[in-house]
Design an enzyme around this catalytic site. Sequence first.
Site, PDB file in Angstrom:
ATOM      1  N   THR A   1       0.738   5.645  -8.304  1.00 33.75           N
ATOM      2  CA  THR A   1       0.925   5.120  -6.956  1.00 33.75           C
ATOM      3  C   THR A   1       0.020   5.806  -5.939  1.00 33.75           C
ATOM      4  O   THR A   1      -0.012   5.416  -4.785  1.00 33.75           O
ATOM      5  CB  THR A   1       2.381   5.262  -6.488  1.00 33.75           C
ATOM      6  OG1 THR A   1       2.848   6.566  -6.863  1.00 33.75           O
ATOM      7  CG2 THR A   1       3.269   4.230  -7.137  1.00 33.75           C
TER       8      THR A   1
ATOM      9  N   HIS B   1      22.678 -10.018  -1.111  1.00 33.68           N
ATOM     10  CA  HIS B   1      23.173  -8.809  -0.442  1.00 33.68           C
ATOM     11  C   HIS B   1      22.951  -8.899   1.066  1.00 33.68           C
ATOM     12  O   HIS B   1      23.848  -8.657   1.867  1.00 33.68           O
ATOM     13  CB  HIS B   1      22.386  -7.574  -0.921  1.00 33.68           C
ATOM     14  CG  HIS B   1      22.770  -7.094  -2.278  1.00 33.68           C
ATOM     15  ND1 HIS B   1      24.062  -6.837  -2.639  1.00 33.68           N
ATOM     16  CD2 HIS B   1      22.012  -6.771  -3.356  1.00 33.68           C
ATOM     17  CE1 HIS B   1      24.078  -6.396  -3.894  1.00 33.68           C
ATOM     18  NE2 HIS B   1      22.845  -6.362  -4.356  1.00 33.68           N
TER      19      HIS B   1
ATOM     20  N   THR C   1      -1.751  11.934  -6.233  1.00 36.01           N
ATOM     21  CA  THR C   1      -2.859  12.876  -6.301  1.00 36.01           C
ATOM     22  C   THR C   1      -3.908  12.538  -5.249  1.00 36.01           C
ATOM     23  O   THR C   1      -4.415  13.419  -4.548  1.00 36.01           O
ATOM     24  CB  THR C   1      -3.516  12.811  -7.700  1.00 36.01           C
ATOM     25  OG1 THR C   1      -2.488  12.836  -8.678  1.00 36.01           O
ATOM     26  CG2 THR C   1      -4.464  13.955  -7.908  1.00 36.01           C
TER      27      THR C   1
ATOM     28  N   PRO D   1       4.094   6.927 -11.548  1.00 37.10           N
ATOM     29  CA  PRO D   1       2.711   7.283 -11.875  1.00 37.10           C
ATOM     30  C   PRO D   1       1.732   6.232 -11.365  1.00 37.10           C
ATOM     31  O   PRO D   1       2.026   5.040 -11.420  1.00 37.10           O
ATOM     32  CB  PRO D   1       2.702   7.303 -13.404  1.00 37.10           C
ATOM     33  CG  PRO D   1       4.111   7.466 -13.811  1.00 37.10           C
ATOM     34  CD  PRO D   1       4.950   6.862 -12.732  1.00 37.10           C
TER      35      PRO D   1
ATOM     36  N   ASP E   1      25.585  -2.259  -8.666  1.00 38.34           N
ATOM     37  CA  ASP E   1      26.377  -2.758  -7.527  1.00 38.34           C
ATOM     38  C   ASP E   1      27.861  -2.737  -7.889  1.00 38.34           C
ATOM     39  O   ASP E   1      28.707  -2.280  -7.123  1.00 38.34           O
ATOM     40  CB  ASP E   1      26.016  -4.214  -7.200  1.00 38.34           C
ATOM     41  CG  ASP E   1      24.573  -4.366  -6.767  1.00 38.34           C
ATOM     42  OD1 ASP E   1      23.991  -3.360  -6.317  1.00 38.34           O
ATOM     43  OD2 ASP E   1      24.043  -5.483  -6.874  1.00 38.34           O
TER      44      ASP E   1
ATOM     45  N   HIS F   1      19.019 -12.376  -5.640  1.00 41.53           N
ATOM     46  CA  HIS F   1      20.002 -11.294  -5.678  1.00 41.53           C
ATOM     47  C   HIS F   1      19.957 -10.483  -4.378  1.00 41.53           C
ATOM     48  O   HIS F   1      20.982 -10.276  -3.723  1.00 41.53           O
ATOM     49  CB  HIS F   1      19.708 -10.415  -6.899  1.00 41.53           C
ATOM     50  CG  HIS F   1      20.607  -9.254  -7.070  1.00 41.53           C
ATOM     51  ND1 HIS F   1      21.551  -9.162  -8.075  1.00 41.53           N
ATOM     52  CD2 HIS F   1      20.722  -8.091  -6.370  1.00 41.53           C
ATOM     53  CE1 HIS F   1      22.194  -8.024  -7.983  1.00 41.53           C
ATOM     54  NE2 HIS F   1      21.706  -7.340  -6.953  1.00 41.53           N
ATOM     55  N   GLU F   2      18.742 -10.061  -4.019  1.00 44.54           N
ATOM     56  CA  GLU F   2      18.625  -9.241  -2.810  1.00 44.54           C
ATOM     57  C   GLU F   2      18.961 -10.048  -1.561  1.00 44.54           C
ATOM     58  O   GLU F   2      19.602  -9.543  -0.644  1.00 44.54           O
ATOM     59  CB  GLU F   2      17.225  -8.638  -2.698  1.00 44.54           C
ATOM     60  CG  GLU F   2      16.852  -7.676  -3.826  1.00 44.54           C
ATOM     61  CD  GLU F   2      17.870  -6.555  -4.033  1.00 44.54           C
ATOM     62  OE1 GLU F   2      18.477  -6.091  -3.040  1.00 44.54           O
ATOM     63  OE2 GLU F   2      18.078  -6.158  -5.198  1.00 44.54           O
TER      64      GLU F   2
HETATM   65  P1  ADP Z   1      -0.584   9.499  -9.144  1.00 43.28           P
HETATM   66  O1  ADP Z   1      -1.015  10.876  -8.807  1.00 43.28           O
HETATM   67  O2  ADP Z   1       0.470   8.955  -8.209  1.00 43.28           O
HETATM   68  O3  ADP Z   1      -0.216   9.285 -10.574  1.00 43.28           O
HETATM   69  P2  ADP Z   1      -3.326   8.917  -8.609  1.00 43.28           P
HETATM   70  O4  ADP Z   1      -3.458   9.406  -7.231  1.00 43.28           O
HETATM   71  O5  ADP Z   1      -3.809   9.798  -9.700  1.00 43.28           O
HETATM   72  O6  ADP Z   1      -1.833   8.499  -8.896  1.00 43.28           O
HETATM   73  O7  ADP Z   1      -4.040   7.491  -8.705  1.00 43.28           O
HETATM   74  C1  ADP Z   1      -5.017   7.210  -9.673  1.00 43.28           C
HETATM   75  C2  ADP Z   1      -6.125   6.372  -9.093  1.00 43.28           C
HETATM   76  O8  ADP Z   1      -5.638   5.097  -8.688  1.00 43.28           O
HETATM   77  C3  ADP Z   1      -6.719   6.956  -7.838  1.00 43.28           C
HETATM   78  O9  ADP Z   1      -7.736   7.866  -8.125  1.00 43.28           O
HETATM   79  C4  ADP Z   1      -7.256   5.726  -7.128  1.00 43.28           C
HETATM   80  O10 ADP Z   1      -8.509   5.350  -7.638  1.00 43.28           O
HETATM   81  C5  ADP Z   1      -6.257   4.677  -7.485  1.00 43.28           C
HETATM   82  N1  ADP Z   1      -5.217   4.542  -6.452  1.00 43.28           N
HETATM   83  C6  ADP Z   1      -3.905   4.806  -6.606  1.00 43.28           C
HETATM   84  N2  ADP Z   1      -3.234   4.571  -5.461  1.00 43.28           N
HETATM   85  C7  ADP Z   1      -4.144   4.176  -4.559  1.00 43.28           C
HETATM   86  C8  ADP Z   1      -4.071   3.803  -3.180  1.00 43.28           C
HETATM   87  N3  ADP Z   1      -2.897   3.791  -2.522  1.00 43.28           N
HETATM   88  N4  ADP Z   1      -5.212   3.463  -2.546  1.00 43.28           N
HETATM   89  C9  ADP Z   1      -6.383   3.468  -3.209  1.00 43.28           C
HETATM   90  N5  ADP Z   1      -6.518   3.812  -4.490  1.00 43.28           N
HETATM   91  C10 ADP Z   1      -5.427   4.158  -5.182  1.00 43.28           C
HETATM   92 ZN    ZN Z   2      22.169  -5.498  -6.154  1.00 47.60          ZN
END
Ligand code: ADP
Ligand code: ZN
Length: 601
Positions: free
Chosen positions: A211, A434, A214, A209, A506, A430-431
């Site tokens: 990242t 490997h 959306t 979540p 591992d 650790h990494e």
């Molecule tokens: P997800 O859908 O993966 O849960 P969102 O797209 O809803 O995440 O991200 C929420 C907010 O976080 C976005 O509206 C943006 O403001 C910010 N955000 C997240 N990832 C990025 C990114 N890679 N670049 C810029 N802003 C980001």
């Molecule tokens: Zn490992």
Amino acid sequence: MKQSVTQILDFFKKHKYGRMSLVLLLIGLVAFGAVLSRAKPPEKPIPLSQVASAITAGKVAKVEDSQDSGITTIYYKDGKQSRTRRDQTAPFLEQMQLLGVSNSQLPKLHYEIVETSTLTGEKTMNVFVSVAMLGLLGFAMFRLTGGPMAGIRKKYTEGDVPNLTFHDVAGIDESREELVDIVTFLKDNSLYERMGARMPRGVLLVGDPGTGKTLLAKAIAGEAGVPFFTTSGSEFVEVFVGVGASRVRSLFKKARAKAPCIIFIDEIDAAGRKRNAGGGGSEMEQDQTLNQLLVEMDGFAATDGVVVIGATNRVDVLDPALTRPGRFDRHVNVPRPDVKGRLEILKVHVKDRRLAPDVNLMDVAKSTPGLVGADLASIINEAAILAVRREHDVITVQDFQEAVEKNLTGSVQQKSRVMKEDERRTIAYHEAGHAVVMHVTPHSDPVYKITIIPRGQMGGFTMSLPEQDRLLMSKNQILARITGLMGGRVAEELFCDDITSGASSDLKVATQLAEEMVMRLGMSVTGLRVFNQPEGFEALSSPRAGQKTFEALDEAINHILDECYNEAKRIVTEKREAMERVTQSLLLQETLTREEFVALM
Ligand code: ADP
Ligand code: ZN
């Protein structure tokens, strides 16, 4: 009285941020009001185990689960109700299972996922108050931060073309690159038609979540200039059988009328979980929804120009029917950003803000390992609010530091995400272990990428790729792989004060490989006889193996693991300096490409 009011107003007028403070004051009042209006006696949540025993005893009529808040309401058959708080990182049903509710009882449970706002069952007034608060807050932030906030530039309604482009998405370039051709396709699908190329109908964005999944989906629509429809899998999970399915139907109908366009389904796992045989209630509902989704996706031609983008953080729970060719057959990983990525994201979000000249965004990026785009966006927002509260003209270093701290200590969930410094160090060693062992061991696959950015349950990972596709694996190759797997634990032993649970997967894989060699592949001193029914170690308890055979197999497996462990230990000890170099670079950069790694060796 009147006089003092005038004085207060005067104070606000004189002050530079007077009007803002006034707004804040108002927000405070409204919030206070909201708290009062909610202040009916709070029920104390009951322990989860109590819920489990009530379910086992057949006393529970219905369970309402709010996934985002983790608050679950239990309705008993005798009309009473109570609340419980579940572990937010794991599904309720799974937790019930762990607490002893049997598999035959779970499908009979009327289990429902609800929005947080409906969970409390409180009246419209509260909703109104919350909306008013949000509105005020939004307005205040808009004014406070001296510019529009990235991400909510414009009020967005369903079916609009989003006002976002790839420039608004930073730090996840690899994911973005994999989606560029979808933009081309949406802009002009005749191009693909002429080439006879088939565009994927469904794309699955896989990542934790926040990242930016959306955001990425919206940016695709924005870049291509096509309408964007959005829904969430959790909205489909409804009380009444058929409601979810009909929502899917109407969504696709609306979208098809506006093709080319994008349909975005957030939390697709809520609607598309693996189906269980039998079951009833919400299970049946979920089946219907899923079926409808499949029907809709099969129903349009690849050239219709509707691209469905689903988002999830767990592919493994999805029903295999969803990921079959012609459906969500393209998977794009949206990883947590590394330090460079975080810097880029911060840059995007400070665009419209004023910063003090000594603010170094790289320092902010470095102090936030493990955080995602959404966290970073909220840190910047928090810093801006702190700046206003302190009547600074610009956001200062101190504002940033506090905002970061606040975010890191904020919710439990985030706290567990952020790595402590010593944990980061352990993972890096650790990494590195490997990678160095794999690099030195003959017959091992070349190291492709190393990272200490957490993904799912893993602290980090080292990826190796075979140079060519392989049909067969030789004994030496399997041994090399086991040796490489041992590298992580060995490095922890030699470089850190203590060993950790980080090596558990591992060791599991290594053990499986060793068992395979001995029991199925005839690659040990125990000879050619295969013991694969039942598989794995259970074979040992099968009556087909006598006591002597049992001991021989046991010994052969241990022997392989010991040998590989010793070899890994020898390598890591010998390559002490290379280990340090790789570890330090990992701590600094978080991700190393093959080239960077080889240069360090
Ligand atoms: P997800 O859908 O993966 O849960 P969102 O797209 O809803 O995440 O991200 C929420 C907010 O976080 C976005 O509206 C943006 O403001 C910010 N955000 C997240 N990832 C990025 C990114 N890679 N670049 C810029 N802003 C980001
Ligand atoms: Zn490992």
